[in-house]
Motif scaffolding. Structure first.
Motif, PDB file in Angstrom:
ATOM      1  N   TRP A  40      -4.809 -11.922  -1.014  1.00 52.00           N
ATOM      2  CA  TRP A  40      -3.283 -11.343  -1.259  1.00 52.00           C
ATOM      3  C   TRP A  40      -2.388 -11.255  -0.090  1.00 52.00           C
ATOM      4  N   GLN A  41      -1.031 -11.190  -0.255  1.00 53.26           N
ATOM      5  CA  GLN A  41      -0.401 -10.844   0.822  1.00 53.26           C
ATOM      6  C   GLN A  41       0.077  -9.426   0.908  1.00 53.26           C
ATOM      7  N   LEU A  42      -0.085  -8.782   2.370  1.00 47.15           N
ATOM      8  CA  LEU A  42       0.068  -7.435   2.391  1.00 47.15           C
ATOM      9  C   LEU A  42       1.712  -7.451   2.660  1.00 47.15           C
ATOM     10  N   GLY A  43       2.172  -6.513   1.779  1.00 52.83           N
ATOM     11  CA  GLY A  43       3.603  -5.973   2.028  1.00 52.83           C
ATOM     12  C   GLY A  43       3.969  -4.930   2.588  1.00 52.83           C
ATOM     13  N   GLU A  44       4.956  -4.492   2.979  1.00 50.81           N
ATOM     14  CA  GLU A  44       5.379  -3.319   3.809  1.00 50.81           C
ATOM     15  C   GLU A  44       4.910  -1.954   3.094  1.00 50.81           C
ATOM     16  N   PRO A  45       3.813  -1.182   3.697  1.00 55.82           N
ATOM     17  CA  PRO A  45       3.422  -0.085   3.355  1.00 55.82           C
ATOM     18  C   PRO A  45       4.283   1.280   3.079  1.00 55.82           C
ATOM     19  N   TYR A  46       4.304   1.742   2.107  1.00 58.69           N
ATOM     20  CA  TYR A  46       4.612   3.336   1.945  1.00 58.69           C
ATOM     21  C   TYR A  46       3.856   4.305   2.778  1.00 58.69           C
ATOM     22  N   ALA A  47       4.474   5.099   3.483  1.00 63.68           N
ATOM     23  CA  ALA A  47       3.495   6.148   3.977  1.00 63.68           C
ATOM     24  C   ALA A  47       4.275   7.572   4.116  1.00 63.68           C
ATOM     25  N   ASP A  48       3.108   8.644   3.541  1.00 63.10           N
ATOM     26  CA  ASP A  48       3.561   9.807   3.746  1.00 63.10           C
ATOM     27  C   ASP A  48       2.347  10.513   4.549  1.00 63.10           C
ATOM     28  N   PRO A  79       0.834  -1.354   0.094  1.00 64.60           N
ATOM     29  CA  PRO A  79      -0.091   0.029  -0.056  1.00 64.60           C
ATOM     30  C   PRO A  79       0.629   1.418   0.068  1.00 64.60           C
ATOM     31  N   TYR A  80       0.442   2.304  -0.594  1.00 63.48           N
ATOM     32  CA  TYR A  80       0.888   3.706  -0.590  1.00 63.48           C
ATOM     33  C   TYR A  80       0.046   4.479   0.345  1.00 63.48           C
ATOM     34  N   LEU A  81       0.315   4.948   1.514  1.00 59.29           N
ATOM     35  CA  LEU A  81      -0.756   5.673   2.201  1.00 59.29           C
ATOM     36  C   LEU A  81      -0.374   6.836   2.361  1.00 59.29           C
ATOM     37  N   ARG A  82      -1.348   7.832   2.200  1.00 56.33           N
ATOM     38  CA  ARG A  82      -1.004   9.191   2.619  1.00 56.33           C
ATOM     39  C   ARG A  82      -2.292   9.983   3.132  1.00 56.33           C
ATOM     40  N   VAL A  83      -1.793  11.056   3.963  1.00 52.52           N
ATOM     41  CA  VAL A  83      -3.065  12.024   4.283  1.00 52.52           C
ATOM     42  C   VAL A  83      -2.461  13.237   4.251  1.00 52.52           C
ATOM     43  N   SER A  84      -3.093  14.114   3.470  1.00 51.39           N
ATOM     44  CA  SER A  84      -2.602  15.465   3.104  1.00 51.39           C
ATOM     45  C   SER A  84      -2.927  16.469   3.995  1.00 51.39           C
ATOM     46  N   ASP A  85      -3.992  16.145   4.670  1.00 47.85           N
ATOM     47  CA  ASP A  85      -4.307  17.343   5.755  1.00 47.85           C
ATOM     48  C   ASP A  85      -3.695  17.107   7.040  1.00 47.85           C
ATOM     49  N   ASN A  86      -2.984  18.039   7.644  1.00 45.34           N
ATOM     50  CA  ASN A  86      -2.475  18.132   8.645  1.00 45.34           C
ATOM     51  C   ASN A  86      -3.190  18.432   9.808  1.00 45.34           C
ATOM     52  N   LYS A  87      -4.682  18.011   9.641  1.00 48.09           N
ATOM     53  CA  LYS A  87      -5.569  18.215  10.670  1.00 48.09           C
ATOM     54  C   LYS A  87      -5.616  17.047  11.794  1.00 48.09           C
ATOM     55  N   ILE A 141       1.449  15.167   4.365  1.00 48.49           N
ATOM     56  CA  ILE A 141       2.118  15.743   3.028  1.00 48.49           C
ATOM     57  C   ILE A 141       1.278  15.788   1.690  1.00 48.49           C
ATOM     58  N   SER A 142       0.772  16.863   1.404  1.00 49.34           N
ATOM     59  CA  SER A 142      -0.070  16.898   0.264  1.00 49.34           C
ATOM     60  C   SER A 142       0.660  16.348  -1.047  1.00 49.34           C
ATOM     61  N   ALA A 143      -0.014  15.535  -1.766  1.00 47.70           N
ATOM     62  CA  ALA A 143       0.799  14.862  -3.182  1.00 47.70           C
ATOM     63  C   ALA A 143       0.667  16.053  -4.136  1.00 47.70           C
ATOM     64  N   SER A 144       0.325  17.092  -3.810  1.00 46.52           N
ATOM     65  CA  SER A 144       0.261  18.049  -5.024  1.00 46.52           C
ATOM     66  C   SER A 144       1.371  18.973  -5.020  1.00 46.52           C
ATOM     67  N   GLN A 145       1.828  19.450  -6.307  1.00 48.04           N
ATOM     68  CA  GLN A 145       2.910  20.594  -6.308  1.00 48.04           C
ATOM     69  C   GLN A 145       2.844  21.760  -5.652  1.00 48.04           C
ATOM     70  N   TYR A 146       1.652  21.984  -4.982  1.00 53.83           N
ATOM     71  CA  TYR A 146       1.409  23.197  -4.175  1.00 53.83           C
ATOM     72  C   TYR A 146       1.727  23.160  -2.809  1.00 53.83           C
ATOM     73  N   ALA A 147       1.956  21.967  -2.542  1.00 54.83           N
ATOM     74  CA  ALA A 147       2.514  21.651  -1.159  1.00 54.83           C
ATOM     75  C   ALA A 147       4.273  21.689  -1.287  1.00 54.83           C
ATOM     76  N   GLU A 148       4.761  22.570  -0.623  1.00 52.12           N
ATOM     77  CA  GLU A 148       6.159  22.683  -0.960  1.00 52.12           C
ATOM     78  C   GLU A 148       7.091  21.885   0.238  1.00 52.12           C
ATOM     79  N   LYS A 149       6.680  20.592   0.112  1.00 51.36           N
ATOM     80  CA  LYS A 149       7.276  19.532   0.947  1.00 51.36           C
ATOM     81  C   LYS A 149       7.809  18.436  -0.008  1.00 51.36           C
ATOM     82  N   VAL A 150       8.686  17.391   0.573  1.00 50.90           N
ATOM     83  CA  VAL A 150       9.241  16.431  -0.149  1.00 50.90           C
ATOM     84  C   VAL A 150       8.631  15.328   0.413  1.00 50.90           C
ATOM     85  N   ARG A 151       8.021  14.428  -0.304  1.00 42.73           N
ATOM     86  CA  ARG A 151       7.160  13.127   0.072  1.00 42.73           C
ATOM     87  C   ARG A 151       8.350  12.065   0.070  1.00 42.73           C
ATOM     88  N   GLY A 152       8.936  11.716   1.397  1.00 43.88           N
ATOM     89  CA  GLY A 152       9.889  10.939   1.350  1.00 43.88           C
ATOM     90  C   GLY A 152       9.710   9.329   1.033  1.00 43.88           C
TER      91      GLY A 152
END
Ligand SMILES: [Zn+2]
Ligand SMILES: [Zn+2]
Length: 495
Positions: free
Chosen positions: A40-48, A9-17, A51-62
């Motif tokens: 299916w087997q569940l592999g190690e998730p990626y999680a950010d 899985p790739y998990l991401r929450v953009s809102d810092n709320k 951090i918003s996935a958009s170019q308007y969020a001026e952060k790096v998504r590791g």
């Protein structure tokens, strides 16, 4: 039967709320459920997180970067990339397209949980769907970004996070996030504010308005009767006109930028301005003038001394206006009042006068021009102070420029006053209906305000009363005193 399919899985929450970690957990839980349903087997998730996935969020998504690197290096180690929803992956088309190519090259399919569908980047139809999703996500993200920026700017200008909501307003907050949503009108309090402005515009004094509010049982939020000072504070508050003054460090209270506020106005801006002009009129500050109980006291003048006339009563005589310089000239209060009242009503009822006065109030092009220039000059003065503070200009140069701007400001203020209809008149002219009726129903303070404006050298003329020139009784009435004889003594002094 377990398959050899593995989903990472790739998990991401953009809102810092608040509650963001729960959201990541929820996303993972849902994808976990999807996986177990399909064996299916569940592999190690990626999680950010946050951090918003958009170019308007001026952060790096590791982890996003790591995911792409893994795909590129062949170390992804799974056949399926699991997303909670399409926009969680990326909201940038130019990020998405290369990612799809990497997924295709690694033979990785994309599972999207919220629609319950599997997409194969190698399949032209699926690819088109995924790309369309990216275009839509980017578009929505840009919209959001614009909205957020606008709000931030508005807040910076409005500064409404600071202090308490003023009387007349309350603030609504988001029950979940505690964020300020809006400032709304409190109807009961707004009614008090409108009443204050209406009455001040009609010529009532601050004092009489304050007394009436007290008698009506109006209380401040702290539960105290409103003082005259508090009422004045309310009558001069930009907030009620739907304006926000963002003060820069400007001397003597002048300056600061005025913005349209994010909250609704309680009084019309024109009415607010009219009331400011009344409150700034120094003549109003003298008690004798402001609180006269007699219609023409301090308004009618002695023609001989050019001194104001005041009222007095001697013995059992009726009231008279007498020359304040004590030259002996006097006139019946009742008769002079009747004449002045008729003259004022007659004047204000004239269609040409009505048109002229309402036109100049409504904003003639000339008045608009003067006001625009005035605003510009005031901005220049504010900027000048900023330049001086930042040492972009010498003190000597600033002094010369300031003198120049202030001279022009003074001239423009004078022009504006000449071009604007006096506020006391404006209230009567704009209220509609019969002028005589309205003037008769108005309190003395309002009637006096109208008399002061109409009986001025610019309009009908100053009402000056001369001495009695004949002892003969009036030919028409056969009486020693009558309106005719008083009228004959009046000099309507014009500018
Ligand atoms: Zn006199
Ligand atoms: Zn007569």
């Amino acid at each position: 039967m377990p398959t050899d399919e593995v989903m990472r899985p790739y998990l991401r929450v953009s809102d810092n709320k608040r509650g963001q970690s729960e959201s990541v957990k929820e996303q993972l839980a849902e994808l976990d459920e999807d996986a177990s349903e399909r064996a299916w087997q569940l592999g190690e998730p990626y999680a950010d997180d946050g951090i918003s996935a958009s170019q308007y969020a001026e952060k790096v998504r590791g982890d996003f970067t790591k995911l792409l690197a893994d795909l590129r290096a062949g170390t992804f180690g799974a056949s399926i990339l699991g997303l909670w929803e399409l926009s969680r992956f990326s909201r940038q088309v130019d990020e998405w397209a290369p990612a799809l190519r990497l997924l295709e090259a690694a033979s990785v399919r994309v599972w999207v949980s919220d629609v319950g569908k599997m997409y194969d980047p190698a399949d032209p139809d699926d690819r088109a769907t995924l790309l369309t999703g990216a275009v839509r996500a980017e578009y929505e993200s840009a919209q959001t970004s614009r909205r957020v920026k606008r709000t931030v700017r508005q807040k910076a200008r409005a500064g409404w996070m600071h202090g308490q909501a003023p009387y007349g307003y309350r603030r609504e907050y988001d029950p979940e996030t505690g964020k300020l949503l809006r400032q709304v009108i409190v109807p009961d309090e707004a009614k008090v504010i409108r009443d204050i402005f209406d009455r001040l515009e009609a010529g009532h004094t601050l004092r009489s308005v304050t007394i009436d509010l007290r008698d009506a049982g109006v209380r401040s939020r702290a539960g105290r009767p409103l003082s005259e000072q508090v009422v004045r504070g309310m009558a001069t508050r930009d907030t009620y006109a739907g304006r926000r003054r963002h003060s820069t460090r400007a001397a003597n209270g002048r300056g600061g930028q005025v913005y349209e506020a994010a909250w609704p106005a309680i009084v019309k801006p024109e009415q607010f301005d009219a009331v400011q002009s009344i409150l700034n009129n120094p003549a109003r500050r003298t008690n004798r003038d402001g609180q006269g109980r007699h219609f023409l006291s301090m308004i009618a003048m002695c023609d001989r001394c050019v001194a104001p006339m005041t009222t007095s009563q001697r013995g059992g005589e009726p009231w008279h206006y007498r020359c304040h310089a004590n030259c002996g000239i006097q006139v019946s209060e009742e008769l002079l009042d009747r004449i002045a009242f008729d003259v004022i009503v007659g004047y204000l009822s004239r269609p040409d006068v009505y048109e002229e006065l309402t036109r100049s109030r409504g904003g003639s092009p000339e008045l608009e021009r003067v006001r625009a220039r005035l605003a510009e000059v005031r901005r220049n003065l504010v900027e000048l102070e900023a330049d001086l503070a930042a040492e972009r200009i010498t003190i000597k140069a600033a002094g010369a420029a300031e003198r120049k701007w202030m001279a022009e400001e003074e001239q423009l203020v004078r022009q504006e006053r000449e071009l604007s209809t006096p506020p006391a008149l404006a209230a009567f002219l704009n209220a509609g209906g019969d002028i005589r009726e309205r003037l008769e129903a108005a309190p003395m303070s309002a009637r006096r305000a109208v008399a002061r404006e109409v009986l001025s050298p610019d309009l009908v003329g100053q009402l000056r009363v001369g001495k009695v020139t004949t002892n003969r009784w009036c030919d028409e009435c056969r009486k020693p005193t009558c309106v005719h004889r008083v009228l004959a003594r009046i000099n309507w002094h014009r500018a």
